[in-house]
Design a protein around this motif. Structure first.
Motif, PDB file in Angstrom:
ATOM      1  N   MET A 187       0.845  -1.186   0.000  1.00  0.00           N
ATOM      2  CA  MET A 187       0.000   0.000   0.000  1.00  0.00           C
ATOM      3  C   MET A 187       0.886   1.242   0.000  1.00  0.00           C
ATOM      4  O   MET A 187       1.776   1.380   0.829  1.00  0.00           O
ATOM      5  N   ALA A 188       0.659   2.134  -0.940  1.00  0.00           N
ATOM      6  CA  ALA A 188       1.421   3.378  -1.019  1.00  0.00           C
ATOM      7  C   ALA A 188       0.999   4.330   0.101  1.00  0.00           C
ATOM      8  O   ALA A 188      -0.139   4.293   0.578  1.00  0.00           O
ATOM      9  N   TYR A 189       1.929   5.144   0.505  1.00  0.00           N
ATOM     10  CA  TYR A 189       1.694   6.203   1.480  1.00  0.00           C
ATOM     11  C   TYR A 189       2.184   7.508   0.888  1.00  0.00           C
ATOM     12  O   TYR A 189       3.094   7.510   0.046  1.00  0.00           O
ATOM     13  N   LEU A 190       1.610   8.610   1.333  1.00  0.00           N
ATOM     14  CA  LEU A 190       2.014   9.935   0.878  1.00  0.00           C
ATOM     15  C   LEU A 190       2.454  10.768   2.067  1.00  0.00           C
ATOM     16  O   LEU A 190       1.753  10.821   3.083  1.00  0.00           O
ATOM     17  N   SER A 191       3.600  11.404   1.943  1.00  0.00           N
ATOM     18  CA  SER A 191       3.998  12.455   2.873  1.00  0.00           C
ATOM     19  C   SER A 191       3.517  13.755   2.272  1.00  0.00           C
ATOM     20  O   SER A 191       3.801  14.047   1.104  1.00  0.00           O
ATOM     21  N   VAL A 192       2.763  14.513   3.044  1.00  0.00           N
ATOM     22  CA  VAL A 192       2.276  15.814   2.610  1.00  0.00           C
ATOM     23  C   VAL A 192       2.798  16.831   3.624  1.00  0.00           C
ATOM     24  O   VAL A 192       2.491  16.736   4.810  1.00  0.00           O
ATOM     25  N   LEU A 193       3.616  17.756   3.123  1.00  0.00           N
ATOM     26  CA  LEU A 193       4.256  18.724   4.011  1.00  0.00           C
ATOM     27  C   LEU A 193       3.894  20.146   3.624  1.00  0.00           C
ATOM     28  O   LEU A 193       3.730  20.460   2.448  1.00  0.00           O
ATOM     29  N   ALA A 194       3.814  20.990   4.641  1.00  0.00           N
ATOM     30  CA  ALA A 194       3.712  22.437   4.481  1.00  0.00           C
ATOM     31  C   ALA A 194       4.927  22.998   5.219  1.00  0.00           C
ATOM     32  O   ALA A 194       5.080  22.778   6.424  1.00  0.00           O
ATOM     33  N   VAL A 195       5.796  23.699   4.498  1.00  0.00           N
ATOM     34  CA  VAL A 195       7.049  24.180   5.076  1.00  0.00           C
ATOM     35  C   VAL A 195       7.208  25.666   4.777  1.00  0.00           C
ATOM     36  O   VAL A 195       7.115  26.088   3.620  1.00  0.00           O
ATOM     37  N   THR A 196       7.455  26.437   5.832  1.00  0.00           N
ATOM     38  CA  THR A 196       7.764  27.854   5.683  1.00  0.00           C
ATOM     39  C   THR A 196       9.097  28.111   6.376  1.00  0.00           C
ATOM     40  O   THR A 196       9.176  28.061   7.609  1.00  0.00           O
ATOM     41  N   PRO A 197      10.166  28.329   5.604  1.00  0.00           N
ATOM     42  CA  PRO A 197      11.462  28.594   6.227  1.00  0.00           C
ATOM     43  C   PRO A 197      11.427  29.871   7.074  1.00  0.00           C
ATOM     44  O   PRO A 197      10.839  30.875   6.677  1.00  0.00           O
ATOM     45  N   THR A 198      12.035  29.798   8.254  1.00  0.00           N
ATOM     46  CA  THR A 198      12.248  30.980   9.090  1.00  0.00           C
ATOM     47  C   THR A 198      13.692  31.438   8.953  1.00  0.00           C
ATOM     48  O   THR A 198      14.052  32.522   9.376  1.00  0.00           O
ATOM     49  N   SER A 199      14.520  30.568   8.379  1.00  0.00           N
ATOM     50  CA  SER A 199      15.911  30.829   8.038  1.00  0.00           C
ATOM     51  C   SER A 199      16.206  29.986   6.801  1.00  0.00           C
ATOM     52  O   SER A 199      15.667  28.893   6.661  1.00  0.00           O
ATOM     53  N   GLU A 200      17.050  30.488   5.931  1.00  0.00           N
ATOM     54  CA  GLU A 200      17.399  29.705   4.740  1.00  0.00           C
ATOM     55  C   GLU A 200      18.774  29.066   4.865  1.00  0.00           C
ATOM     56  O   GLU A 200      19.244  28.416   3.929  1.00  0.00           O
ATOM     57  N   ASP A 201      19.403  29.177   6.030  1.00  0.00           N
ATOM     58  CA  ASP A 201      20.748  28.647   6.242  1.00  0.00           C
ATOM     59  C   ASP A 201      20.827  27.140   6.045  1.00  0.00           C
ATOM     60  O   ASP A 201      21.835  26.617   5.586  1.00  0.00           O
ATOM     61  N   TRP A 202      19.804  26.414   6.383  1.00  0.00           N
ATOM     62  CA  TRP A 202      19.794  24.949   6.339  1.00  0.00           C
ATOM     63  C   TRP A 202      19.546  24.393   4.938  1.00  0.00           C
ATOM     64  O   TRP A 202      19.878  23.250   4.653  1.00  0.00           O
ATOM     65  N   ILE A 203      18.954  25.180   4.057  1.00  0.00           N
ATOM     66  CA  ILE A 203      18.460  24.675   2.774  1.00  0.00           C
ATOM     67  C   ILE A 203      19.569  24.119   1.867  1.00  0.00           C
ATOM     68  O   ILE A 203      19.421  23.010   1.350  1.00  0.00           O
ATOM     69  N   PRO A 204      20.681  24.825   1.632  1.00  0.00           N
ATOM     70  CA  PRO A 204      21.697  24.272   0.725  1.00  0.00           C
ATOM     71  C   PRO A 204      22.237  22.906   1.160  1.00  0.00           C
ATOM     72  O   PRO A 204      22.499  22.048   0.317  1.00  0.00           O
TER      73      PRO A 204
END
Length: 100
Positions: A1-18
């Motif tokens: 059975m497939a599962y879906l991760s559904v996320l809502a993300v709002t960065p408060t800092s962009e330092d972690w993204i790269p």
């Protein structure tokens, strides 16, 4: 059975993204996950306003695959960085229709 991760993300800092993108991409694929959407192009059609910057949908082959990804020792520091550097909501949804 497939599962879906559904996320809502709002960065408060962009330092972690790269440092997050590469390892997350690799580990999602390693656990059989597939990004169906990862975008800032979304529109809310119903309900109280939720201004999430990003909407992310990942398809997993199983619940176990999604949970193993989230608990992978290589992912844990990136998860910590994302949750500390953003407002994040993650729902794991079983791919079935209980109302059919």
């Amino acid at each position: 059975m497939a599962y879906l991760s559904v996320l809502a993300v709002t960065p408060t800092s962009e330092d972690w993204i790269p440092d997050y993108i590469g390892p997350a991409n690799r580990l999602v694929a390693q656990y059989g996950g597939k990004y169906l959407a990862r975008t800032s192009s979304h529109e809310q059609l119903e309900g109280p306003k939720d201004d999430a910057a990003l909407r992310i949908v990942i398809e997993w082959p199983s619940k176990e695959a999604a949970v193993r990804f989230m608990n992978d020792p290589d992912y844990v520091p990136h998860l910590k960085a994302r949750t500390e550097g953003s407002r994040s909501f993650h729902f794991l949804i079983e791919g079935k229709d209980d109302l059919a």
